[in-house]
Scaffold this motif. Structure first.
Motif, mmCIF file in Angstrom:
data_model
loop_
_atom_site.group_PDB
_atom_site.id
_atom_site.type_symbol
_atom_site.label_atom_id
_atom_site.label_comp_id
_atom_site.label_asym_id
_atom_site.label_seq_id
_atom_site.Cartn_x
_atom_site.Cartn_y
_atom_site.Cartn_z
ATOM 1 N N ASN A 101 0.823 -1.210 0.000
ATOM 2 C CA ASN A 101 0.000 0.000 0.000
ATOM 3 C C ASN A 101 0.853 1.255 0.000
ATOM 4 N N ALA A 102 1.998 1.204 0.659
ATOM 5 C CA ALA A 102 2.899 2.358 0.639
ATOM 6 C C ALA A 102 3.413 2.623 -0.771
ATOM 7 N N LEU A 103 3.712 1.568 -1.525
ATOM 8 C CA LEU A 103 4.174 1.729 -2.907
ATOM 9 C C LEU A 103 3.023 2.144 -3.822
ATOM 10 N N ALA A 104 1.843 1.553 -3.601
ATOM 11 C CA ALA A 104 0.690 1.900 -4.432
ATOM 12 C C ALA A 104 0.262 3.347 -4.222
ATOM 13 N N ASP A 105 0.433 3.853 -3.011
ATOM 14 C CA ASP A 105 0.121 5.267 -2.761
ATOM 15 C C ASP A 105 0.939 6.181 -3.662
ATOM 16 N N MET A 106 2.126 5.724 -4.052
ATOM 17 C CA MET A 106 2.988 6.511 -4.917
ATOM 18 C C MET A 106 2.695 6.260 -6.398
ATOM 19 N N ALA A 107 2.700 4.995 -6.797
ATOM 20 C CA ALA A 107 2.687 4.658 -8.224
ATOM 21 C C ALA A 107 1.299 4.472 -8.812
ATOM 22 N N TYR A 108 0.313 4.180 -7.980
ATOM 23 C CA TYR A 108 -1.000 3.820 -8.511
ATOM 24 C C TYR A 108 -2.008 4.960 -8.402
ATOM 25 N N ASP A 109 -1.648 6.011 -7.717
ATOM 26 C CA ASP A 109 -2.522 7.174 -7.545
ATOM 27 C C ASP A 109 -2.699 7.896 -8.884
ATOM 28 N N PHE A 152 12.838 9.496 -12.669
ATOM 29 C CA PHE A 152 13.622 10.155 -11.619
ATOM 30 C C PHE A 152 13.034 11.521 -11.282
ATOM 31 N N ARG A 153 12.603 12.252 -12.302
ATOM 32 C CA ARG A 153 11.960 13.549 -12.043
ATOM 33 C C ARG A 153 10.662 13.347 -11.273
ATOM 34 N N TRP A 154 9.895 12.359 -11.674
ATOM 35 C CA TRP A 154 8.622 12.037 -11.005
ATOM 36 C C TRP A 154 8.849 11.677 -9.536
ATOM 37 N N ALA A 155 9.943 10.978 -9.258
ATOM 38 C CA ALA A 155 10.237 10.555 -7.885
ATOM 39 C C ALA A 155 10.859 11.662 -7.046
ATOM 40 N N GLY A 156 11.239 12.767 -7.683
ATOM 41 C CA GLY A 156 11.842 13.867 -6.932
ATOM 42 C C GLY A 156 13.292 13.640 -6.597
ATOM 43 N N LEU A 157 14.021 12.895 -7.447
ATOM 44 C CA LEU A 157 15.434 12.620 -7.179
ATOM 45 C C LEU A 157 16.296 13.767 -7.701
ATOM 46 N N PRO A 158 17.253 14.217 -6.897
ATOM 47 C CA PRO A 158 18.081 15.369 -7.286
ATOM 48 C C PRO A 158 19.212 14.948 -8.213
ATOM 49 N N LEU A 159 18.901 14.753 -9.494
ATOM 50 C CA LEU A 159 19.886 14.291 -10.459
ATOM 51 C C LEU A 159 20.028 15.291 -11.595
ATOM 52 N N THR A 160 21.259 15.539 -11.991
ATOM 53 C CA THR A 160 21.483 16.305 -13.206
ATOM 54 C C THR A 160 21.133 15.419 -14.400
ATOM 55 N N PRO A 161 20.850 15.995 -15.569
ATOM 56 C CA PRO A 161 20.544 15.150 -16.740
ATOM 57 C C PRO A 161 21.617 14.117 -17.043
ATOM 58 N N PRO A 162 22.931 14.459 -17.005
ATOM 59 C CA PRO A 162 23.938 13.420 -17.268
ATOM 60 C C PRO A 162 23.907 12.288 -16.245
ATOM 61 N N ARG A 211 17.267 17.777 1.272
ATOM 62 C CA ARG A 211 15.843 18.074 1.435
ATOM 63 C C ARG A 211 15.059 17.388 0.330
ATOM 64 N N ALA A 212 14.121 16.529 0.721
ATOM 65 C CA ALA A 212 13.222 15.897 -0.236
ATOM 66 C C ALA A 212 11.943 16.713 -0.317
ATOM 67 N N GLU A 213 11.479 16.926 -1.529
ATOM 68 C CA GLU A 213 10.243 17.677 -1.721
ATOM 69 C C GLU A 213 9.113 16.984 -0.965
ATOM 70 N N PRO A 214 8.372 17.722 -0.123
ATOM 71 C CA PRO A 214 7.271 17.103 0.618
ATOM 72 C C PRO A 214 6.270 16.429 -0.326
ATOM 73 N N GLY A 215 5.882 15.212 0.013
ATOM 74 C CA GLY A 215 4.943 14.469 -0.818
ATOM 75 C C GLY A 215 5.576 13.716 -1.961
ATOM 76 N N SER A 216 6.891 13.864 -2.149
ATOM 77 C CA SER A 216 7.564 13.180 -3.250
ATOM 78 C C SER A 216 7.781 11.714 -2.921
ATOM 79 N N VAL A 217 8.087 10.941 -3.948
ATOM 80 C CA VAL A 217 8.415 9.527 -3.751
ATOM 81 C C VAL A 217 9.651 9.399 -2.869
#
Length: 435
Positions: A101-109, A152-162, A211-217
């Protein structure tokens, strides 16, 4: 009187390695079972007494938590590189329900899926722009990068494009190598590298250094808790963070198959091109969604899934004993002539007007039963979104899909399979009519 059940003598492990996606059909053939029959087959696999199931009755039994469990069923050489230690895939009971349910709250919503749709459309448009500038590319390689960036953008991960591209390539390499004995160490190395990276993210968020964006994966996985409300360890949280992103990269295999199918069915490419042009977007095109679903139904991805019987029961008169290994033939169920008209014919039309494909019990490319109540993958909506948007992108009039033999064929005996070239495309600008 119980009905007679089919049986194959001798351990079939070597044949499993040799046959790949053809294993289930070959076992059934050796047992004297007709292609139309859903009779379960008894065999030995990896030294264990095993029952091979297919069809809706098999699906219902396999996903009955009162009859089977997942823990201990999947060999570690498959489970660990693919899913990681402590992942949701081996859990049962309360532990599984809480984690799932914790994973579905993220991916299935639905709202989160809609956000992913916007991101993947952006990345696919960028991929098309690169093809326009370079004259073409490769469907598998380029969509795996686009899907990874979007995930990665959807999950809120702080990654540069490369760095996002590098992580996507690592995940793609893991999938390409884990099933092959000669290259499996590569998969293990990539698993270690990815675990180290993701664990670092979780620790940084938990310590306050990131800092992780509030509500992010990312924020949700950093706060992931078990069934008793206790915070899970750093590595387990990191494994599930990957399990919410890496499967999206894996959809690139279906993207390569979709390119093959579009080249083989140009009438559908024309139909999707017209619909996407009229809508002015890549996502939510009914024809593209139907095409994507048919690709998922008929092309090989996950061949079967394992479980362990927790008590004695029967499936179609075949006795299943406690502690036996139970295999569900996913590909065989998706192409079962008892459940699908012209089952081996590629026909996206069968999905037009189907609002909820997950409700089709015989449609299980991402597993069966309910997402929150069973073991069905919670990322199925995201997978369909990514694949259908790619189908629409590949139908752009400037995109030419190679029809060379190496682009259109793939080995059925290798898992996970795909066309070796990744399916090459070229970009051909349309001629402007004279004024």
């Amino acid at each position: 009187m119980p009905r007679p059940t089919a049986r194959v003598m001798g351990d079939q492990s070597l044949d499993f390695l040799r046959s790949g996606y053809l294993f289930a059909s070959r076992v059934r053939q050796r047992a004297g079972v007709s292609p139309e029959s859903q009779t379960p087959v008894r065999l030995r696999l990896m030294g264990r007494s095993t029952v091979l199931l297919r069809g809706i009755d098999g699906v219902r039994a396999f996903y009955d938590a009162d009859k089977v469990k997942r823990d201990g069923a999947m060999p570690s050489f498959i489970r660990l590189p693919l899913f990681g230690p402590g992942s949701v895939h081996k859990l049962d009971g309360r532990a599984h329900a809480a984690r799932k349910n914790a994973l579905a709250d993220m991916a299935y919503d639905d709202d989160r899926v809609a956000r992913f749709a916007r991101l993947v459309a952006d990345e696919l448009e960028e991929m098309l722009d690169r093809w326009a500038r370079s004259g073409g590319g490769t469907v598998y390689d380029d969509t795996s990068t686009a899907f990874g960036r979007a995930a990665f953008r959807w999950a809120g991960l702080p990654l540069t494009p490369p760095e996002a591209d590098r992580r996507a390539r690592q995940m793609s390499r893991l999938l390409d190598t884990f099933g092959k004995v000669a290259t499996n160490p590569v998969a293990e190395v990539e698993r270690v590298r990815l675990d180290r990276w993701a664990t670092g993210l979780i620790r940084a968020v938990r310590s306050g250094d990131l800092r992780a964006e509030p509500g992010s994966v990312l924020a949700a996985m950093a706060d992931l808790r078990d069934e008793d409300g206790a915070l899970v360890d750093d590595r387990t949280a990191a494994v599930e963070l990957q399990n919410l992103t890496r499967p999206t990269v894996a959809v690139a295999r279906f993207a390569a198959f979709a390119a093959v199918a579009l080249a083989e069915h140009p009438q559908w490419a024309d139909r999707i091109r017209e619909a996407a042009s009229a809508a002015g977007r890549l996502t939510d095109i009914p024809e593209a969604v139907a095409f994507a679903q048919e690709v998922r139904r008929i092309y090989p991805f996950v061949p079967m899934l394992p479980a362990l019987a927790t008590r004695d029961f029967e499936v179609q008169g075949c006795p299943v004993r406690k502690d036996q290994l139970v295999l569900l033939d996913l590909l065989g169920t998706d192409t079962d002539p008892n459940h699908w008209h012209d089952a081996t014919t590629f026909d996206p039309g069968r999905f037009l007007g189907v609002d909820d494909a997950e409700a089709l019990e015989a449609f299980i490319p991402h597993g069966g039963a309910g997402v929150r109540t069973g073991h069905r993958c919670p990322g199925e909506k995201i997978a369909v979104t990514a694949l259908s948007a790619t189908v629409a992108a590949l139908c752009r009039p400037e995109v030419r899909i190679s029809r060379d033999h190496d682009d259109m064929t793939f080995p059925w005996t290798h898992m996970l399979t795909r066309p070796a070239t990744g399916v090459r495309v070229t970009w051909q600008e349309r001629e402007t009519a004279p004024t």
